[in-house]
Design a protein around this motif. Structure first.
Motif, mmCIF file in Angstrom:
data_model
loop_
_atom_site.group_PDB
_atom_site.id
_atom_site.type_symbol
_atom_site.label_atom_id
_atom_site.label_comp_id
_atom_site.label_asym_id
_atom_site.label_seq_id
_atom_site.Cartn_x
_atom_site.Cartn_y
_atom_site.Cartn_z
ATOM 1 N N LEU A 43 32.038 8.250 47.201
ATOM 2 C CA LEU A 43 30.792 7.837 46.558
ATOM 3 C C LEU A 43 29.595 8.603 47.119
ATOM 4 C CD1 LEU A 43 31.401 3.980 46.342
ATOM 5 C CD2 LEU A 43 31.337 5.614 44.444
ATOM 6 N N THR A 44 29.719 9.127 48.311
ATOM 7 C CA THR A 44 28.687 10.006 48.875
ATOM 8 C C THR A 44 28.853 11.434 48.372
ATOM 9 O OG1 THR A 44 28.682 8.662 50.890
ATOM 10 C CG2 THR A 44 27.659 10.825 51.033
ATOM 11 N N LEU A 45 30.082 11.878 48.317
ATOM 12 C CA LEU A 45 30.376 13.278 48.045
ATOM 13 C C LEU A 45 30.205 13.663 46.573
ATOM 14 C CD1 LEU A 45 31.388 15.990 49.093
ATOM 15 C CD2 LEU A 45 33.728 15.135 48.837
ATOM 16 N N LEU A 46 30.666 12.832 45.655
ATOM 17 C CA LEU A 46 30.670 13.223 44.244
ATOM 18 C C LEU A 46 29.272 13.451 43.666
ATOM 19 C CD1 LEU A 46 33.629 10.952 43.113
ATOM 20 C CD2 LEU A 46 33.593 13.465 43.093
ATOM 21 N N PRO A 47 28.280 12.590 43.935
ATOM 22 C CA PRO A 47 26.926 12.903 43.466
ATOM 23 C C PRO A 47 26.376 14.182 44.098
ATOM 24 C CG PRO A 47 27.098 10.590 44.040
ATOM 25 C CD PRO A 47 28.346 11.249 44.542
ATOM 26 N N CYS A 48 26.765 14.433 45.352
ATOM 27 C CA CYS A 48 26.342 15.658 46.023
ATOM 28 C C CYS A 48 26.936 16.878 45.324
ATOM 29 C CB CYS A 48 26.760 15.603 47.484
ATOM 30 S SG CYS A 48 26.214 17.010 48.466
ATOM 31 N N TRP A 49 28.202 16.799 44.958
ATOM 32 C CA TRP A 49 28.819 17.887 44.201
ATOM 33 C C TRP A 49 28.104 18.096 42.865
ATOM 34 C CZ3 TRP A 49 34.818 16.815 44.824
ATOM 35 C CH2 TRP A 49 35.228 17.299 46.065
ATOM 36 N N VAL A 161 17.909 0.904 50.262
ATOM 37 C CA VAL A 161 17.820 1.809 51.417
ATOM 38 C C VAL A 161 19.125 2.595 51.565
ATOM 39 C CG1 VAL A 161 17.460 1.948 53.907
ATOM 40 C CG2 VAL A 161 16.228 0.235 52.558
ATOM 41 N N LEU A 162 20.243 1.897 51.414
ATOM 42 C CA LEU A 162 21.535 2.562 51.498
ATOM 43 C C LEU A 162 21.690 3.610 50.402
ATOM 44 C CD1 LEU A 162 24.328 2.698 52.848
ATOM 45 C CD2 LEU A 162 25.099 0.957 51.225
ATOM 46 N N GLY A 163 21.240 3.283 49.195
ATOM 47 C CA GLY A 163 21.339 4.231 48.085
ATOM 48 C C GLY A 163 20.540 5.494 48.334
ATOM 49 N N ALA A 164 19.345 5.338 48.899
ATOM 50 C CA ALA A 164 18.523 6.509 49.206
ATOM 51 C C ALA A 164 19.210 7.399 50.240
ATOM 52 C CB ALA A 164 17.153 6.065 49.706
ATOM 53 N N ALA A 165 19.778 6.786 51.279
ATOM 54 C CA ALA A 165 20.443 7.557 52.336
ATOM 55 C C ALA A 165 21.764 8.147 51.859
ATOM 56 C CB ALA A 165 20.676 6.659 53.548
ATOM 57 N N PHE A 166 22.558 7.346 51.152
ATOM 58 C CA PHE A 166 23.872 7.767 50.671
ATOM 59 C C PHE A 166 23.790 9.033 49.828
ATOM 60 C CE2 PHE A 166 28.072 5.568 49.709
ATOM 61 C CZ PHE A 166 28.280 5.154 51.009
ATOM 62 N N ASN A 167 22.740 9.117 49.019
ATOM 63 C CA ASN A 167 22.633 10.191 48.029
ATOM 64 C C ASN A 167 21.653 11.286 48.430
ATOM 65 O OD1 ASN A 167 24.361 9.015 45.749
ATOM 66 N ND2 ASN A 167 22.984 7.324 46.211
ATOM 67 N N ALA A 192 20.874 7.933 40.997
ATOM 68 C CA ALA A 192 21.965 7.614 41.910
ATOM 69 C C ALA A 192 21.641 6.376 42.746
ATOM 70 C CB ALA A 192 22.254 8.805 42.814
ATOM 71 N N ILE A 193 20.366 6.214 43.119
ATOM 72 C CA ILE A 193 19.963 5.019 43.868
ATOM 73 C C ILE A 193 20.144 3.769 43.011
ATOM 74 C CG2 ILE A 193 18.027 3.824 44.952
ATOM 75 C CD1 ILE A 193 16.927 6.576 45.761
ATOM 76 N N ALA A 194 19.705 3.834 41.742
ATOM 77 C CA ALA A 194 19.864 2.687 40.840
ATOM 78 C C ALA A 194 21.341 2.359 40.641
ATOM 79 C CB ALA A 194 19.201 2.990 39.503
ATOM 80 N N TRP A 195 22.149 3.397 40.487
ATOM 81 C CA TRP A 195 23.599 3.208 40.351
ATOM 82 C C TRP A 195 24.167 2.523 41.581
ATOM 83 C CZ3 TRP A 195 27.234 7.374 42.341
ATOM 84 C CH2 TRP A 195 28.572 7.048 42.114
ATOM 85 N N GLN A 196 23.734 2.974 42.764
ATOM 86 C CA GLN A 196 24.265 2.388 43.990
ATOM 87 C C GLN A 196 23.803 0.946 44.167
ATOM 88 O OE1 GLN A 196 24.698 4.829 47.293
ATOM 89 N NE2 GLN A 196 25.411 3.180 48.609
ATOM 90 N N ILE A 197 22.563 0.641 43.816
ATOM 91 C CA ILE A 197 22.122 -0.750 43.883
ATOM 92 C C ILE A 197 23.033 -1.609 43.014
ATOM 93 C CG2 ILE A 197 20.269 -2.365 43.301
ATOM 94 C CD1 ILE A 197 18.269 -0.142 43.971
ATOM 95 N N GLY A 198 23.405 -1.079 41.836
ATOM 96 C CA GLY A 198 24.291 -1.809 40.945
ATOM 97 C C GLY A 198 25.661 -2.029 41.538
#
Length: 304
Positions: A43-49, A161-167, A192-198
């Motif tokens: 979940l960290t890597l795929l948005p980065c790719w 906060v996690l979504g901002a850091a994760f992505n 990506a942050i909104a997706w992660q909050i979800g």
């Protein structure tokens, strides 16, 4: 799917490949790094790719892809170690986390801190292979990484906060390849942050009873019985941001098809969400690896 037992909700399963294949001394560190639960790494890597592909407007250089892949692995692992150190006095009282190494006494805080330092040193060495601008952007995420574990004590929005850091790697990808971070890339990051909050709210519903008992906070507790609608709104914001961000980044019309597929998948997730069935929610959380893969795929076809 039937509701699993409380025991089944533990995120560590004794007898897995870590117990079967690694020396006893290594096992707690593999679990600290979440090597036995790689969903967070994906979940960290795929948005980065996805960001790397968009920034390169095609397949990125292999060297860059390898550096960012290793960086995602190391920083996700370091973030998990920080989280377990901060939550060591809580995890033992939560069914899902009770078997984590610090919570059950397999290692102590000093050992975990030394392991964290090693992770951060390796991450820092990777930064030496990137541009000075990218290094600066990377350093800016460190406060979020260290603050996140404590957010659940003071706010119902630790997932943001996690979504901002994760992505954060999405912003770093543009800094490295493009030399700047365009508005469209920032919008993709917001998506990506909104997706992660979800999806992290879906995950948080698994722990909601334990979190309330311990006095912790989460979006799941804040949304309460309205969780299904709120998660759907988060996913809708993510899809909208990705659609507009892709248009601003001059993705081809095929990209819109990919975003439509993502929208359908997230709509299905929202429809299946059952706030009273933790096992169902955990399964839906895991399906977001597919969401990340679809985003990377949409970015790739969008460069055609």
């Amino acid at each position: 799917m039937t509701t699993s037992s409380r025991e089944d909700l533990s995120d560590i399963q004794p007898g897995d490949w870590v117990d079967r294949r690694l020396p006893i001394a290594w096992r707690p560190y593999a679990r600290l790094a979440r090597l036995d639960r790689p969903v967070g790494i994906w979940l960290t890597l795929l948005p980065c790719w996805a960001a790397l592909i968009q920034a390169a407007h095609g397949v990125p250089h292999l060297r860059t892809a390898v550096i960012f892949t290793l960086g995602a692995l190391l920083m996700r692992s370091a973030g998990s170690t920080i989280n377990d150190i901060a939550d060591r006095n809580y995890d033992g009282h939560v069914e899902r986390t009770r078997l984590r190494p610090l919570a059950c006494g397999q290692i102590d805080t000093t050992q975990a801190t030394v392991f964290l330092c090693a992770q951060l040193v390796l991450s820092g060495l990777l930064l030496l292979l990137l541009t000075p601008y990218t290094r600066l952007i990377a350093i800016c995420v460190l406060p979020l990484v260290f603050i996140y574990p404590f957010c659940k004590r003071i706010t119902h929005w630790p997932q943001a906060v996690l979504g901002a850091a994760f992505n954060w790697g999405m912003l770093m990808a543009w800094a490295e390849i493009g030399g700047h971070i365009p508005a469209g890339a920032v919008l993709m990051w917001f998506g990506a942050i909104a997706w992660q909050i979800g999806y992290d709210t879906v995950y948080a519903y698994v722990d909601v009873k334990d979190d309330v008992r311990l006095g912790l906070k989460s979006t799941a507790i804040f949304f309460g019985a309205h969780g299904k609608i709120c998660v759907g709104l988060c996913y809708a914001c993510a899809v909208s941001a990705w659609a507009l961000g892709g248009w601003m980044l001059e993705m081809s019309s095929v990209y819109a098809v990919g975003v439509a597929v993502i929208a359908g998948h997230l709509a299905w997730q929202t429809w299946q969400l059952d706030l009273k069935r933790p096992a169902v929610n955990f399964g839906l959380f895991l399906t977001n690896v597919l969401t990340g893969a679809l985003l990377a795929g949409a970015a790739l076809v969008g460069t055609w």
